[in-house]
Design an enzyme around this catalytic site. Sequence first.
Site, PDB file in Angstrom:
ATOM      1  N   SER A  48       0.825  -1.210   0.000  1.00  0.00           N
ATOM      2  CA  SER A  48       0.000   0.000   0.000  1.00  0.00           C
ATOM      3  C   SER A  48       0.860   1.261   0.000  1.00  0.00           C
ATOM      4  O   SER A  48       0.334   2.370  -0.059  1.00  0.00           O
ATOM      5  CB  SER A  48      -0.873   0.000   1.258  1.00  0.00           C
ATOM      6  OG  SER A  48      -0.034  -0.117   2.412  1.00  0.00           O
ATOM      7  N   GLY A  49       2.183   1.120   0.074  1.00  0.00           N
ATOM      8  CA  GLY A  49       3.047   2.269   0.340  1.00  0.00           C
ATOM      9  C   GLY A  49       3.602   2.962  -0.890  1.00  0.00           C
ATOM     10  O   GLY A  49       3.306   2.612  -2.039  1.00  0.00           O
ATOM     11  N   ALA A  52       6.383   0.969  -3.096  1.00  0.00           N
ATOM     12  CA  ALA A  52       5.746  -0.104  -3.870  1.00  0.00           C
ATOM     13  C   ALA A  52       5.101   0.464  -5.128  1.00  0.00           C
ATOM     14  O   ALA A  52       5.310  -0.062  -6.238  1.00  0.00           O
ATOM     15  CB  ALA A  52       4.724  -0.827  -3.006  1.00  0.00           C
ATOM     16  N   HIS A 281      24.420   5.037  -0.728  1.00  0.00           N
ATOM     17  CA  HIS A 281      24.577   5.207  -2.177  1.00  0.00           C
ATOM     18  C   HIS A 281      25.986   5.700  -2.560  1.00  0.00           C
ATOM     19  O   HIS A 281      26.651   5.106  -3.413  1.00  0.00           O
ATOM     20  CB  HIS A 281      23.556   6.206  -2.723  1.00  0.00           C
ATOM     21  CG  HIS A 281      22.130   5.848  -2.440  1.00  0.00           C
ATOM     22  ND1 HIS A 281      21.689   4.555  -2.345  1.00  0.00           N
ATOM     23  CD2 HIS A 281      21.024   6.620  -2.230  1.00  0.00           C
ATOM     24  CE1 HIS A 281      20.383   4.548  -2.097  1.00  0.00           C
ATOM     25  NE2 HIS A 281      19.961   5.796  -2.013  1.00  0.00           N
ATOM     26  N   LYS A 364      29.794  14.521  -1.461  1.00  0.00           N
ATOM     27  CA  LYS A 364      28.904  15.670  -1.290  1.00  0.00           C
ATOM     28  C   LYS A 364      27.468  15.261  -1.620  1.00  0.00           C
ATOM     29  O   LYS A 364      27.226  14.671  -2.681  1.00  0.00           O
ATOM     30  CB  LYS A 364      29.348  16.778  -2.239  1.00  0.00           C
ATOM     31  CG  LYS A 364      28.641  18.099  -1.980  1.00  0.00           C
ATOM     32  CD  LYS A 364      28.817  19.076  -3.111  1.00  0.00           C
ATOM     33  CE  LYS A 364      30.217  19.614  -3.231  1.00  0.00           C
ATOM     34  NZ  LYS A 364      30.272  20.760  -4.160  1.00  0.00           N
ATOM     35  N   ARG A 372      19.638  18.986 -10.078  1.00  0.00           N
ATOM     36  CA  ARG A 372      19.533  17.572  -9.731  1.00  0.00           C
ATOM     37  C   ARG A 372      20.544  16.810 -10.563  1.00  0.00           C
ATOM     38  O   ARG A 372      20.446  16.787 -11.795  1.00  0.00           O
ATOM     39  CB  ARG A 372      18.120  17.056 -10.034  1.00  0.00           C
ATOM     40  CG  ARG A 372      18.006  15.564  -9.823  1.00  0.00           C
ATOM     41  CD  ARG A 372      16.632  15.002 -10.107  1.00  0.00           C
ATOM     42  NE  ARG A 372      16.702  13.554  -9.961  1.00  0.00           N
ATOM     43  CZ  ARG A 372      16.821  12.698 -10.980  1.00  0.00           C
ATOM     44  NH1 ARG A 372      16.828  13.135 -12.217  1.00  0.00           N
ATOM     45  NH2 ARG A 372      16.908  11.409 -10.741  1.00  0.00           N
ATOM     46  N   LYS A 373      21.520  16.246  -9.909  1.00  0.00           N
ATOM     47  CA  LYS A 373      22.453  15.396 -10.646  1.00  0.00           C
ATOM     48  C   LYS A 373      23.274  14.538  -9.700  1.00  0.00           C
ATOM     49  O   LYS A 373      23.389  14.844  -8.508  1.00  0.00           O
ATOM     50  CB  LYS A 373      23.358  16.204 -11.575  1.00  0.00           C
ATOM     51  CG  LYS A 373      24.416  17.014 -10.909  1.00  0.00           C
ATOM     52  CD  LYS A 373      25.299  17.677 -11.974  1.00  0.00           C
ATOM     53  CE  LYS A 373      26.290  18.623 -11.305  1.00  0.00           C
ATOM     54  NZ  LYS A 373      26.993  19.487 -12.203  1.00  0.00           N
ATOM     55  N   ASP A 429      33.579  13.052 -25.442  1.00  0.00           N
ATOM     56  CA  ASP A 429      32.268  12.929 -24.817  1.00  0.00           C
ATOM     57  C   ASP A 429      31.553  11.646 -25.253  1.00  0.00           C
ATOM     58  O   ASP A 429      31.390  11.403 -26.445  1.00  0.00           O
ATOM     59  CB  ASP A 429      31.460  14.160 -25.257  1.00  0.00           C
ATOM     60  CG  ASP A 429      30.122  14.255 -24.591  1.00  0.00           C
ATOM     61  OD1 ASP A 429      29.650  13.253 -24.046  1.00  0.00           O
ATOM     62  OD2 ASP A 429      29.526  15.335 -24.634  1.00  0.00           O
TER      63      ASP A 429
HETATM   64  N1  LIG Z   1       9.773   5.865  -0.963  1.00  0.00           N
HETATM   65  C1  LIG Z   1      10.977   5.908  -1.520  1.00  0.00           C
HETATM   66  O1  LIG Z   1      11.213   6.609  -2.508  1.00  0.00           O
HETATM   67  C2  LIG Z   1      12.096   5.092  -0.963  1.00  0.00           C
HETATM   68  C3  LIG Z   1      11.888   4.259   0.119  1.00  0.00           C
HETATM   69  N2  LIG Z   1      12.908   3.471   0.567  1.00  0.00           N
HETATM   70  C4  LIG Z   1      12.713   2.560   1.692  1.00  0.00           C
HETATM   71  O2  LIG Z   1      11.687   1.627   1.372  1.00  0.00           O
HETATM   72  C5  LIG Z   1      10.916   1.285   2.503  1.00  0.00           C
HETATM   73  C6  LIG Z   1       9.451   1.616   2.251  1.00  0.00           C
HETATM   74  O3  LIG Z   1       9.355   2.995   1.959  1.00  0.00           O
HETATM   75  P1  LIG Z   1       7.977   3.722   1.670  1.00  0.00           P
HETATM   76  O4  LIG Z   1       7.145   2.921   0.750  1.00  0.00           O
HETATM   77  O5  LIG Z   1       8.307   5.117   1.320  1.00  0.00           O
HETATM   78  O6  LIG Z   1       7.315   3.718   3.110  1.00  0.00           O
HETATM   79  P2  LIG Z   1       5.815   3.953   3.533  1.00  0.00           P
HETATM   80  O7  LIG Z   1       5.851   4.905   4.676  1.00  0.00           O
HETATM   81  O8  LIG Z   1       4.941   4.295   2.388  1.00  0.00           O
HETATM   82  O9  LIG Z   1       5.437   2.535   4.145  1.00  0.00           O
HETATM   83  C7  LIG Z   1       5.119   1.398   3.348  1.00  0.00           C
HETATM   84  C8  LIG Z   1       3.943   0.672   3.983  1.00  0.00           C
HETATM   85  O10 LIG Z   1       4.345   0.191   5.250  1.00  0.00           O
HETATM   86  C9  LIG Z   1       3.280   0.272   6.175  1.00  0.00           C
HETATM   87  N3  LIG Z   1       3.744   1.082   7.316  1.00  0.00           N
HETATM   88  C10 LIG Z   1       4.064   2.400   7.319  1.00  0.00           C
HETATM   89  N4  LIG Z   1       4.479   2.776   8.552  1.00  0.00           N
HETATM   90  C11 LIG Z   1       4.431   1.686   9.308  1.00  0.00           C
HETATM   91  C12 LIG Z   1       4.751   1.418  10.663  1.00  0.00           C
HETATM   92  N5  LIG Z   1       5.206   2.372  11.475  1.00  0.00           N
HETATM   93  N6  LIG Z   1       4.581   0.156  11.131  1.00  0.00           N
HETATM   94  C13 LIG Z   1       4.134  -0.811  10.318  1.00  0.00           C
HETATM   95  N7  LIG Z   1       3.813  -0.607   9.036  1.00  0.00           N
HETATM   96  C14 LIG Z   1       3.969   0.610   8.538  1.00  0.00           C
HETATM   97  C15 LIG Z   1       2.134   0.948   5.470  1.00  0.00           C
HETATM   98  O11 LIG Z   1       1.257  -0.078   5.022  1.00  0.00           O
HETATM   99  P3  LIG Z   1      -0.049  -0.550   5.828  1.00  0.00           P
HETATM  100  O12 LIG Z   1      -0.374   0.515   6.832  1.00  0.00           O
HETATM  101  O13 LIG Z   1      -1.076  -0.730   4.767  1.00  0.00           O
HETATM  102  O14 LIG Z   1       0.358  -1.830   6.450  1.00  0.00           O
HETATM  103  C16 LIG Z   1       2.766   1.584   4.262  1.00  0.00           C
HETATM  104  O15 LIG Z   1       1.906   1.634   3.159  1.00  0.00           O
HETATM  105  C17 LIG Z   1      11.520   2.068   3.650  1.00  0.00           C
HETATM  106  O16 LIG Z   1      12.460   1.269   4.278  1.00  0.00           O
HETATM  107  C18 LIG Z   1      12.205   3.240   2.948  1.00  0.00           C
HETATM  108  O17 LIG Z   1      13.262   3.759   3.700  1.00  0.00           O
HETATM  109  C19 LIG Z   1      14.142   3.452  -0.032  1.00  0.00           C
HETATM  110  C20 LIG Z   1      14.404   4.260  -1.115  1.00  0.00           C
HETATM  111  C21 LIG Z   1      13.433   5.179  -1.653  1.00  0.00           C
HETATM  112  O1  LIG Z   2      17.318   6.453  -1.503  1.00  0.00           O
HETATM  113  C1  LIG Z   2      16.993   7.578  -1.808  1.00  0.00           C
HETATM  114  O2  LIG Z   2      17.208   7.989  -3.067  1.00  0.00           O
HETATM  115  C2  LIG Z   2      16.465   9.080  -3.598  1.00  0.00           C
HETATM  116  C3  LIG Z   2      17.221   9.507  -4.857  1.00  0.00           C
HETATM  117  O3  LIG Z   2      17.239   8.460  -5.772  1.00  0.00           O
HETATM  118  P1  LIG Z   2      17.541   8.770  -7.316  1.00  0.00           P
HETATM  119  O4  LIG Z   2      17.628   7.428  -7.930  1.00  0.00           O
HETATM  120  O5  LIG Z   2      16.404   9.601  -7.813  1.00  0.00           O
HETATM  121  O6  LIG Z   2      18.811   9.528  -7.358  1.00  0.00           O
HETATM  122  C4  LIG Z   2      16.361  10.226  -2.628  1.00  0.00           C
HETATM  123  O7  LIG Z   2      15.477  11.206  -3.143  1.00  0.00           O
HETATM  124  C5  LIG Z   2      15.820   9.708  -1.315  1.00  0.00           C
HETATM  125  O8  LIG Z   2      15.855  10.755  -0.356  1.00  0.00           O
HETATM  126  C6  LIG Z   2      16.625   8.552  -0.797  1.00  0.00           C
HETATM  127  O9  LIG Z   2      15.940   7.940   0.299  1.00  0.00           O
END
Ligand SMILES: NC(=O)C1=CN([C@@H]2O[C@H](COP(=O)(O)OP(=O)(O)OC[C@H]3O[C@@H](n4cnc5c(N)ncnc54)[C@H](OP(=O)(O)O)[C@@H]3O)[C@@H](O)[C@H]2O)C=CC1
Ligand SMILES: O=C1O[C@H](COP(=O)(O)O)[C@@H](O)[C@H](O)[C@H]1O
Length: 522
Positions: A48-49, A52, A281, A364, A372-373, A429
Site C-alpha cells: 500500500s506504500g 511499492a 549510495h 557531497k 539535480r544530478k 564525450d
Molecule cells: N519511498 C521511496 O522513494 C524510498 C523508500 N525506501 C525505503 O523503502 C521502505 C518503504 O518505503 P515507503 O514505501 O516510502 O514507506 P511507507 O511509509 O509508504 O510505508 C510502506 C507501507 O508500510 C506500512 N507502514 C508504514 N508505517 C508503518 C509502521 N510504522 N509500522 C508498520 N507498518 C507501517 C504501510 O502499510 P499498511 O499501513 O497498509 O500496512 C505503508 O503503506 C523504507 O524502508 C524506505 O526507507 C528506499 C528508497 C526510496
Molecule cells: O534512496 C533515496 O534515493 C532518492 C534519490 O534516488 P535517485 O535514484 O532519484 O537519485 C532520494 O530522493 C531519497 O531521499 C533517498 O531515500
Amino acid sequence: MSISSTGSSPSSRRNSFRNDAFIDEKDVIDSITNTEMGCLSIVVLGASGDLAKKKTFPALFNLFRQGFLQSNEVHIFGYARTKLSDDDLRERIRGYLIKGAPSENPEILSDFLKLIKYVSGGYDSAEGFLSLNKAISEHELAKNSYGSSRRLFYLALPPSVYPSVCKMIKSYCMNQAVPTGWTRIVVEKPFGKDLASAEELSAQLGELFDEPQLYRIDHYLGKELVQNLLVLRFANRFFLPLWNRDNIDNIQIVFREDFGTEGRGGYFDEYGIIRDIIQNHLLQVLCLVAMEKPVSLRPEHIRDEKVKVLQSVLPINYDEVVLGQYEGYTDDPTVSKDSNTPTFATIILRIHNERWEGVPFIMKAGKALNSRKAEIRVQFKDVPGDIFKCKKQGRNEFVIRLQPKEAMYMKLTVKKPGLDMSTIQSELDLSYGQRYQEVPIPEAYERLILDTIRGDQQHFVRRDELRAAWEIFTPLLHDIEDGKVKSVPYKPGSRGPPEADELAAKAGYVQTHGYIWIPPTL
Ligand SMILES: NC(=O)C1=CN([C@@H]2O[C@H](COP(=O)(O)OP(=O)(O)OC[C@H]3O[C@@H](n4cnc5c(N)ncnc54)[C@H](OP(=O)(O)O)[C@@H]3O)[C@@H](O)[C@H]2O)C=CC1
Ligand SMILES: O=C1O[C@H](COP(=O)(O)O)[C@@H](O)[C@H](O)[C@H]1O
C-alpha cells in the site's frame, strides 16, 4: 538444460536467469544443476506504500512487458495492513505503470494486472501470513509446479518491522520444495541507524535466513553507469596506469537534488542526508571507484574487495566536514523545530592504502539545491613542466555522469583551432542518449529485482560491507545527534553552504572557470 540466452525476443528472455556476458565454467555447471524453472511468486510487503507504487510494481511491470516475467510462471502478491481488494490495489498502481510505459499496449497492462493478488494482514500476525501462504500455495498448485517453487519477498516497509515480518515468513511462508526451489528476502535501506542498530538487525535477520537468501538493496548499484564502473576501470588499458595517487589529485562523488524533503520530513529528520545518501549510495560508488581488481566477477570476489576499501577508510576528521540545513526545512510540521539534522553534507574520506594515500574523496550530497544530478568527478594532477602555460585552463578531469542524461566525458586541453598556438579546454564525450539511441536504459530497480530472481548478489550489500560502512560514519552521526557538530543554514536553490566549496578547494579541487560541459542534443 541449455544456457540461457539474452536474445531480444520475449521467449528467449524467458530463460534468461544468468547474465551470459560474464559466465564462466563454474557458472555453466551451476546453471545446469540449478534449473531455476517453475513457479515464481513475488510478494511485495508494504504494497500500500510509496515505494511499492512508485518503484516496485513499475519495475515488475517493465520486466513483464520485456518478457522477463511470464504469465504462466509468475504471480505477484501485495501484502499490507490496509484493507484493499485485488482491484483496489490494481487501480492504485495503474497510473504509475502507465507513467513508466506510456506507449505500452493496454492488453499487456491488463495481463500484468491480472497477475496481482492482494492479501491484507498485520506484520506480526500469524493469521495474515497463513492467508498469504495459502494464496501462494494455491497459485503454485494451479501452476502444477509445487516441486520447484521460487518465493521472493520484497520488504517495501519501514525497517522497524523487518524482524517481525521475517519471523512470520520463516514460520509460515517458506518454500517447501528445498533443494529445487528457494526463498529470498529483499530488504530496503536504511539497514539500521548506526553500527549497533545495524548489527542488531543483521543478527536478527541472520538467525532466520542465510546470507545467500538476503538481498540488501541499494538502488544506486542498479544504475547503468554505476554498473559500468568495473568494466570501465578493468577492461580499459587507458585507466590502469592512471588510476592512483601518482596521477589523481582528488575525486568527488556528488549527489544533488533540486527539491527538499517534501512529504518525507518525518522520516528524513530521523535519518538525515548522511544516512539517506552518503553512508549507502555514495559509499557504494566510492567502493567501486577505489577497489582493487577482484579475482573474478563472482559476487563474493567483488564484495571482498569492496570490504577492503571500506576497512581502509580513516576515521573522519571533523575539520573536513561541512554540514548544512536548508532554510525552511523546519517549517514542515513533522520536523522538530530545533532540528540539527543535515540536509546537506560534504565529508572528505581518506583511504589509507598504497593506491590512494593522500587523495581526498570529497563526498557531497544535498537536498533543495540548484540542480539535480549525481556524478563522479576524477580530477588529475597538473602536468609537470607545463610548456604551454595552460594551467589557467584547468586540469584534466574524467567525469561520470550517473544521472540525469547518463554520460562520461574527459575534459582535456587541446590546441585552439586556428592560426594561433593557444590552448583551450575541450572534451571527449560519450553521451548515452546520443551514442545508444536505440537502447532504453533500464531502471535501477528493474535490474536489481531481476538479479534477485537470478540469484546474483553482486549488486547487493553484504553483511560485513554494511558493518564496515557504519563503522565509518557512526562516530560523526552520534556527535551530530549530540549537537557537537552543527549544521549551517543555506538558501534553498543554492549550491549549498559556501563553506563546502571552500573545503573542496582546500582539499585540492581546482574549479575550471569559464568552461561548462553541455550535454549534446540529438
Ligand atoms: N519511498 C521511496 O522513494 C524510498 C523508500 N525506501 C525505503 O523503502 C521502505 C518503504 O518505503 P515507503 O514505501 O516510502 O514507506 P511507507 O511509509 O509508504 O510505508 C510502506 C507501507 O508500510 C506500512 N507502514 C508504514 N508505517 C508503518 C509502521 N510504522 N509500522 C508498520 N507498518 C507501517 C504501510 O502499510 P499498511 O499501513 O497498509 O500496512 C505503508 O503503506 C523504507 O524502508 C524506505 O526507507 C528506499 C528508497 C526510496
Ligand atoms: O534512496 C533515496 O534515493 C532518492 C534519490 O534516488 P535517485 O535514484 O532519484 O537519485 C532520494 O530522493 C531519497 O531521499 C533517498 O531515500
